[in-house]
Design a protein around this motif. Structure first.
Motif, PDB file in Angstrom:
ATOM      1  N   PHE A 114       0.840  -1.196   0.000  1.00 15.56           N
ATOM      2  CA  PHE A 114       0.000   0.000   0.000  1.00 15.56           C
ATOM      3  C   PHE A 114       0.872   1.243   0.000  1.00 15.56           C
ATOM      4  N   PHE A 139      -4.864   5.348   2.587  1.00 20.56           N
ATOM      5  CA  PHE A 139      -4.140   4.254   1.970  1.00 20.56           C
ATOM      6  C   PHE A 139      -4.563   4.132   0.515  1.00 20.56           C
ATOM      7  N   GLY A 140      -3.625   3.709  -0.324  1.00 22.56           N
ATOM      8  CA  GLY A 140      -3.928   3.462  -1.719  1.00 22.56           C
ATOM      9  C   GLY A 140      -4.775   2.216  -1.885  1.00 22.56           C
ATOM     10  N   TYR A 186      -7.913   2.180  13.144  1.00 25.30           N
ATOM     11  CA  TYR A 186      -8.301   1.953  11.765  1.00 25.30           C
ATOM     12  C   TYR A 186      -9.273   0.782  11.694  1.00 25.30           C
ATOM     13  N   GLN A 231     -10.270  -2.151   8.780  1.00 26.11           N
ATOM     14  CA  GLN A 231      -9.908  -2.695   7.479  1.00 26.11           C
ATOM     15  C   GLN A 231     -10.857  -3.824   7.106  1.00 26.11           C
ATOM     16  N   GLN A 249      -9.539  -4.619   1.295  1.00 30.19           N
ATOM     17  CA  GLN A 249      -9.393  -3.176   1.143  1.00 30.19           C
ATOM     18  C   GLN A 249      -8.264  -2.656   2.026  1.00 30.19           C
ATOM     19  N   GLY A 250      -7.889  -1.407   1.786  1.00 30.83           N
ATOM     20  CA  GLY A 250      -6.901  -0.784   2.645  1.00 30.83           C
ATOM     21  C   GLY A 250      -7.529  -0.300   3.943  1.00 30.83           C
ATOM     22  N   PRO A 251      -6.727  -0.094   4.972  1.00 32.35           N
ATOM     23  CA  PRO A 251      -7.264   0.407   6.243  1.00 32.35           C
ATOM     24  C   PRO A 251      -7.873   1.794   6.078  1.00 32.35           C
ATOM     25  N   LEU A 301      -8.894   5.160   8.347  1.00 34.01           N
ATOM     26  CA  LEU A 301      -8.669   5.794   9.642  1.00 34.01           C
ATOM     27  C   LEU A 301      -9.982   6.233  10.269  1.00 34.01           C
ATOM     28  N   MET A 323     -11.207  -6.140  10.336  1.00 29.56           N
ATOM     29  CA  MET A 323     -10.033  -6.106  11.209  1.00 29.56           C
ATOM     30  C   MET A 323      -9.935  -4.696  11.764  1.00 29.56           C
TER      31      MET A 323
END
Lengths: 110, 116
Positions: free
Chosen positions: A87, A100-101, B35, B37, B41-43, B45, B89
């Motif tokens: 990422f 995050f990407g 965060y 997640q 996918q990305g985390p 915030l 998560m």
């Protein structure tokens, strides 16, 4: 605000090289790179603080083109341990948010 | 090596129940982040603390989520009531200096929440 990464996924054989790109539609003040293995937390790789900066971490390095709002992560002579999702990330000042990407899944096979 | 601690590592709960997650950042790290997640996918915030104060919680669903860091050290994230869509998560991270523009963050192992 979320940076877009390419490719979405890549499979490499041990010893091969790879490039992961990160592109933003908005200004990038810095670029962070993380690697996340399946079921684990993201691990910090490096941060690039200004345009033109390049950094290296073992056989992993990155560059940051501030004008193009892009960053690239270079993995050379890949090892099995490099497998995971990479990422990029960015945080516009004052740094209250982090984006995050979209992520790039990297699989290294023997 | 100093690490961010989180507990529990796994939590299974039924919808409408309350759940709580705990995080202890690296000693000396004044800034703490939570965060979420979702798989694949990305985390994302949710909330940022500087010492005991909330710096930003604009992404926190405040109707059901709450976070506190009473003494400026460890922190708790609560969900009440849990919904099926909360399965994810939950990651805690900390950094030495405030602001994420120029500072790296260190992540804990996370809490995997499953809502049935």
């Amino acid at each position: 605000q979320q940076p877009v990464q390419s490719p979405q996924a890549v499979i490499l054989r041990e010893g091969e090289d790879a490039v992961i790109n990160c592109s933003s539609s908005k200004a990038l003040y810095s670029v962070h790179w993380y690697r996340q293995k399946h079921g684990e937390a993201p691990v910090f790789l490096m941060i690039l603080l200004k345009g033109g900066e390049q950094k290296g971490h073992e056989k992993i390095s990155a560059s940051f083109n501030e004008k193009k709002q892009q960053s690239s992560l270079y993995l050379t002579a890949s090892q099995l341990s490099y497998s995971g999702t990479y990422f990029c990330g960015t945080s516009p000042p004052p740094g209250n948010q982090f984006y995050f990407g979209t992520g790039t899944s990297l699989t290294v096979i023997p | 090596e100093a690490e961010v601690a989180q507990s529990p590592r796994y939590k299974i709960t039924e919808k409408s129940q309350a759940v709580a997650f705990w995080c202890d950042p690296i000693s000396g790290h004044a800034t703490l982040y939570w965060y979420r997640q979702i798989l694949g996918q990305g985390p994302e915030l949710l909330v940022q603390f500087q010492d005991e104060s909330v710096v930003d919680d604009s992404q926190l669903p405040k109707d059901r989520f709450s976070a506190e860091r009473l003494k400026g050290v460890d922190s708790t994230l609560k969900i009440q009531p849990a919904e099926l869509g909360d399965s994810a998560m939950y990651l805690c991270a900390s950094s030495l200096a405030p602001g994420l523009t120029y500072n790296e963050q260190f992540f804990g192992p996370g809490t995997r929440l499953t809502v049935l």
